[in-house]
Design a protein around this motif. Structure first.
Motif, short mmCIF file in Angstrom:
data_model
loop_
_atom_site.label_atom_id
_atom_site.label_comp_id
_atom_site.label_asym_id
_atom_site.label_seq_id
_atom_site.Cartn_x
_atom_site.Cartn_y
_atom_site.Cartn_z
N PHE A 208 -4.36 -12.26 4.37
CA PHE A 208 -5.19 -13.29 3.75
C PHE A 208 -6.00 -12.67 2.62
O PHE A 208 -6.72 -11.69 2.84
N ARG A 209 -5.90 -13.26 1.43
CA ARG A 209 -6.66 -12.76 0.29
C ARG A 209 -7.18 -13.94 -0.52
O ARG A 209 -6.42 -14.80 -0.94
N ASP A 210 -8.47 -13.93 -0.76
CA ASP A 210 -9.10 -15.00 -1.52
C ASP A 210 -9.00 -14.68 -3.01
O ASP A 210 -9.96 -14.26 -3.65
N GLU A 211 -7.78 -14.87 -3.55
CA GLU A 211 -7.49 -14.55 -4.94
C GLU A 211 -7.09 -15.81 -5.69
O GLU A 211 -6.74 -16.83 -5.08
N ASP A 212 -7.12 -15.74 -7.02
CA ASP A 212 -6.65 -16.85 -7.83
C ASP A 212 -5.18 -17.10 -7.52
O ASP A 212 -4.38 -16.16 -7.41
N LEU A 213 -4.81 -18.38 -7.40
CA LEU A 213 -3.46 -18.74 -6.98
C LEU A 213 -2.51 -18.76 -8.17
O LEU A 213 -2.89 -19.07 -9.29
N ARG A 214 -1.24 -18.41 -7.89
CA ARG A 214 -0.17 -18.48 -8.88
C ARG A 214 1.06 -19.00 -8.17
O ARG A 214 1.05 -19.23 -6.96
N LYS A 215 2.14 -19.15 -8.91
CA LYS A 215 3.36 -19.66 -8.28
C LYS A 215 3.92 -18.69 -7.25
O LYS A 215 4.68 -19.09 -6.36
N ASP A 216 3.54 -17.40 -7.35
CA ASP A 216 4.03 -16.41 -6.39
C ASP A 216 2.90 -15.86 -5.52
O ASP A 216 3.02 -14.79 -4.95
N ARG A 217 1.81 -16.63 -5.38
CA ARG A 217 0.68 -16.13 -4.60
C ARG A 217 -0.02 -17.29 -3.87
O ARG A 217 -0.31 -18.32 -4.45
N GLN A 218 -0.27 -17.08 -2.57
CA GLN A 218 -1.03 -18.01 -1.74
C GLN A 218 -2.20 -17.25 -1.10
O GLN A 218 -2.19 -16.02 -1.02
N PHE A 219 -3.19 -18.00 -0.61
CA PHE A 219 -4.27 -17.34 0.14
C PHE A 219 -3.71 -16.62 1.36
O PHE A 219 -4.15 -15.53 1.71
N GLU A 220 -2.78 -17.27 2.03
CA GLU A 220 -2.20 -16.75 3.28
C GLU A 220 -0.71 -16.52 3.05
O GLU A 220 -0.01 -17.40 2.56
N PHE A 221 -0.23 -15.33 3.40
CA PHE A 221 1.19 -15.07 3.20
C PHE A 221 1.70 -14.07 4.23
O PHE A 221 0.92 -13.53 5.04
N THR A 222 3.00 -13.88 4.21
CA THR A 222 3.65 -13.00 5.19
C THR A 222 4.10 -11.73 4.51
O THR A 222 4.76 -11.77 3.48
N GLN A 223 3.73 -10.62 5.10
CA GLN A 223 4.02 -9.30 4.53
C GLN A 223 4.78 -8.47 5.56
O GLN A 223 4.43 -8.47 6.73
N LEU A 224 5.81 -7.78 5.11
CA LEU A 224 6.50 -6.82 5.97
C LEU A 224 5.82 -5.48 5.79
O LEU A 224 5.92 -4.86 4.74
N ASP A 225 5.11 -5.03 6.82
CA ASP A 225 4.42 -3.75 6.78
C ASP A 225 5.25 -2.67 7.45
O ASP A 225 5.80 -2.89 8.55
N LEU A 226 5.34 -1.53 6.78
CA LEU A 226 6.08 -0.39 7.31
C LEU A 226 5.21 0.86 7.17
O LEU A 226 4.55 1.04 6.16
N GLU A 227 5.24 1.70 8.19
CA GLU A 227 4.50 2.97 8.10
C GLU A 227 5.36 4.06 8.73
O GLU A 227 6.03 3.84 9.76
N PHE A 228 5.36 5.24 8.09
CA PHE A 228 6.23 6.34 8.47
C PHE A 228 5.40 7.61 8.71
O PHE A 228 4.59 7.97 7.86
N GLY A 229 5.60 8.27 9.83
CA GLY A 229 4.96 9.55 10.06
C GLY A 229 5.82 10.70 9.54
O GLY A 229 7.05 10.62 9.54
N PHE A 230 5.17 11.76 9.06
CA PHE A 230 5.86 12.95 8.55
C PHE A 230 6.93 12.58 7.52
O PHE A 230 8.07 13.04 7.59
N ALA A 231 6.55 11.73 6.55
CA ALA A 231 7.52 11.26 5.57
C ALA A 231 6.98 11.42 4.16
O ALA A 231 5.77 11.38 3.93
N ASN A 232 7.89 11.64 3.20
CA ASN A 232 7.52 11.69 1.79
C ASN A 232 8.15 10.50 1.07
O ASN A 232 8.87 9.69 1.66
N PHE A 233 7.88 10.40 -0.23
CA PHE A 233 8.38 9.26 -1.00
C PHE A 233 9.90 9.18 -0.97
O PHE A 233 10.47 8.09 -0.83
N LYS A 234 10.57 10.30 -1.08
CA LYS A 234 12.04 10.28 -1.08
C LYS A 234 12.58 9.67 0.21
O LYS A 234 13.48 8.81 0.17
N GLN A 235 12.02 10.07 1.34
CA GLN A 235 12.50 9.53 2.61
C GLN A 235 12.18 8.04 2.75
O GLN A 235 13.01 7.25 3.20
#
Length: 567
Positions: A208-235
């Protein structure tokens, strides 16, 4: 009970039943031809006018029983379009009043009306297909992550308000003066999961982000979150690219995808934006020989060339409005034929030899026929304005191949940028690690520090972003101090994270996709509102439930809140 999909020629002559919504009604002589829509498609039934007593209308829910026969005039464009039911009994399960708009893909009504009656809008075939497609992509992603040893873990919706870049939505509690916040991102939680010893985490996170709205932005949206341990950008990037290839293969099985990399500074220099659309050329360029040569060219002079098109004055006014929305006041243009100026929107002073200098430059760079646009301003402002103009030109003059997918990693970001008050703010977020090569700038010239951050761009949209995180409490504390937070503020806002960093933290990094935006691109819709079941409108209003709404004084008093009601 059959449906529009399971009916077949093997049941011809049999008594069959079907139920659904009445999509269309046509009367021809003494017969009524009704199209019934169910969950699987549409089907035609035929009623003898005097044989049915119950009333029904468009979008009424009905159940019909009759004999399955072959249609005299089959419609081979639809499944079972060569069959119909001759109705013996019709039951109106739920009668519909007159509908505010037709349930059809080809409607032309105000979007707000569609959102007010969203449950009717979602009956349209293309809207149902959008949401079905969304589910299928989500399922594909989840299967890929399961097969690659990610663990799905949910994090809280009611969280703590922390300064992360956007305005938060606050949730009052009955504890006086105490508020929860809805998460802008589960950033701290997913880093704490790395401290907890989980190697790979993912979540379909509601943020949820209270930002100015655009055609590709809503207050509430769905995000795929990923987190990696012991990883660098290449991996991390390899895993993200494999995920995208898996998703794309489901839709475009023979399409080869490439993922080139570009420095942030090059993206600004060549395209005026950190999310360039590579489906067309029209790069920006510098005309340094014009810098400060005239009052029109004060600052850095930058340009863009539109090939084979000489714009009109009416079009110019539209383009001026666009660049003025992007931090620059003045746009100049010249019509070019055979590398010669045949018209200019400003007076060319021959004493300064501006015309001959521009024409020599055009000839040397092989710009022959078209319109040359010029902007003179601070480098960043001129770049942003021309970048916005570049996108507008592409849309207006159909420069884009709509069937292409151009991915691009933007790397080597600055760690900090200056806001309008000339204060340092995070270019990504305050948990992003600096590069080891530039970390020494933190002490005296922090603006020069580079970040281990990366964005993935697709066709001019930021598809997702990520970074390698700070895993050292002293460095993290130092970044907070550079951003102007006092030690008291740091302990209050981020104490939990810094405490966790005292107990062994693996190097870690992450990435997050905007899933609504991804589906919008794949479905080629005009807005993410078309791929979300119940979105708000462009003004931030939920027209379906009429919210946000005022709260009763008694309820406000329970939370010990006060409100000012305008008279």
């Amino acid at each position: 009970m059959y449906n529009s999909k399971t009916l077949s020629k093997s049941e011809i002559g049999k008594l069959v039943s079907i139920q659904g919504w009445v999509q269309n009604i046509r009367k021809i002589k003494r017969k009524i031809f009704v199209i019934i829509r169910d969950y699987h498609g549409i089907f035609q039934v035929v009623i003898n006018e005097n044989s049915i007593t119950q009333k029904f209308s468009k979008e009424s829910v009905v159940k019909v029983q009759g004999t399955l026969t072959l249609r005299i005039n089959p419609n081979y464009k639809i499944h079972n379009g060569d069959l119909e039911i001759v109705v013996k009994n019709l039951e109106t399960i739920s009668f519909s009043k007159q509908i505010p708009f037709e349930i059809s893909n080809e409607i032309n009504v105000n979007e707000d009306l569609r959102l007010k009656f969203r449950y009717l809008d979602l009956r349209r075939q293309n809207m149902r297909e959008n949401l079905t497609f969304r589910y299928e992509i989500f399922h594909t992603i989840r299967c890929f992550l399961y097969e690659n040893n990610f663990i799905e873990i949910e994090t809280p919706i009611l969280s703590k308000s922390t300064p992360e870049g956007a305005r938060s939505f606050l949730v009052p509690t009955r504890k006086k003066g105490k508020f929860f916040a809805l998460p802008q991102s589960p950033q701290i939680y997913k880093q704490l999961l790395m401290v907890s010893g989980f190697e790979k985490y993912f979540q379909f996170a509601r943020v949820f982000r209270d930002e100015d709205l655009r055609k590709d932005r809503q207050f509430e949206f769905t995000q795929l979150d990923l987190e990696f341990g012991f990883a660098n950008f290449k991996q991390i990037s390899e895993q993200i690219e494999n995920l995208i290839k898996t998703v794309w293969a489901k839709i475009f099985p023979n399409l080869t995808l490439n993922f080139p990399k570009m420095d942030y500074s090059d993206a600004i220099r060549l395209y005026g934006t950190e999310k360039p659309d590579l489906r067309f050329e029209n790069k920006l360029f510098d005309l340094d020989f014009l810098n400060n040569s005239d009052k029109l060219f004060q600052g850095k002079t930058r340009g863009i060339f539109l090939e084979k098109i000489l714009i009109t004055k009416a079009e110019y006014r539209i383009f001026v409005e666009k660049i003025q929305q992007n931090k620059t006041k003045r746009l100049l243009y010249l019509h070019i034929t055979d590398s010669k100026i045949i018209y200019s929107s400003f007076k060319l002073d021959e004493k300064l030899l501006i015309q001959s200098k521009i024409e020599n430059w055009l000839f040397e760079n092989n710009y022959q026929n078209g319109t040359l646009f010029l902007v003179a301003d601070e480098y960043k402002n001129a770049s942003q304005a021309l970048g916005a103009l570049r996108n507008l030109l592409a849309n207006k003059y159909k420069l884009v191949n709509e069937n292409e997918f151009k991915f691009l990693w933007i790397i080597n970001w600055p760690l900090f940028e200056l806001n309008s008050e000339k204060n340092l703010t995070p270019a990504h977020h305050p948990f992003t690690a600096p590069t080891s090569e530039s970390q020494h700038f933190l002490d005296k010239e922090p603006i020069k520090t580079q970040a281990q951050a990366y964005d993935l761009v697709l066709n001019g949209f930021e598809l997702g972003s990520g970074s390698i995180r700070i895993h050292n409490s002293e460095l993290q504390n130092k970044i907070f101090r550079i951003l102007g937070l006092t030690q008291e503020e740091i302990n209050h806002e981020f104490g939990a994270l810094l405490r966790a960093f005292n107990f062994g933290v693996p190097p870690h990094g992450g990435f997050a996709f905007g899933l609504d935006r991804l589906i919008m691109i794949l479905r080629k819709t005009e807005s993410i509102r078309d791929v979300i079941a119940f979105p708000i409108n462009s003004k931030g209003l939920d027209l379906l439930l009429d919210s946000p709404a005022e709260i009763k004084k008694e309820t406000l008093a329970e939370f010990e809140l006060e409100t000012v009601i305008a008279k």
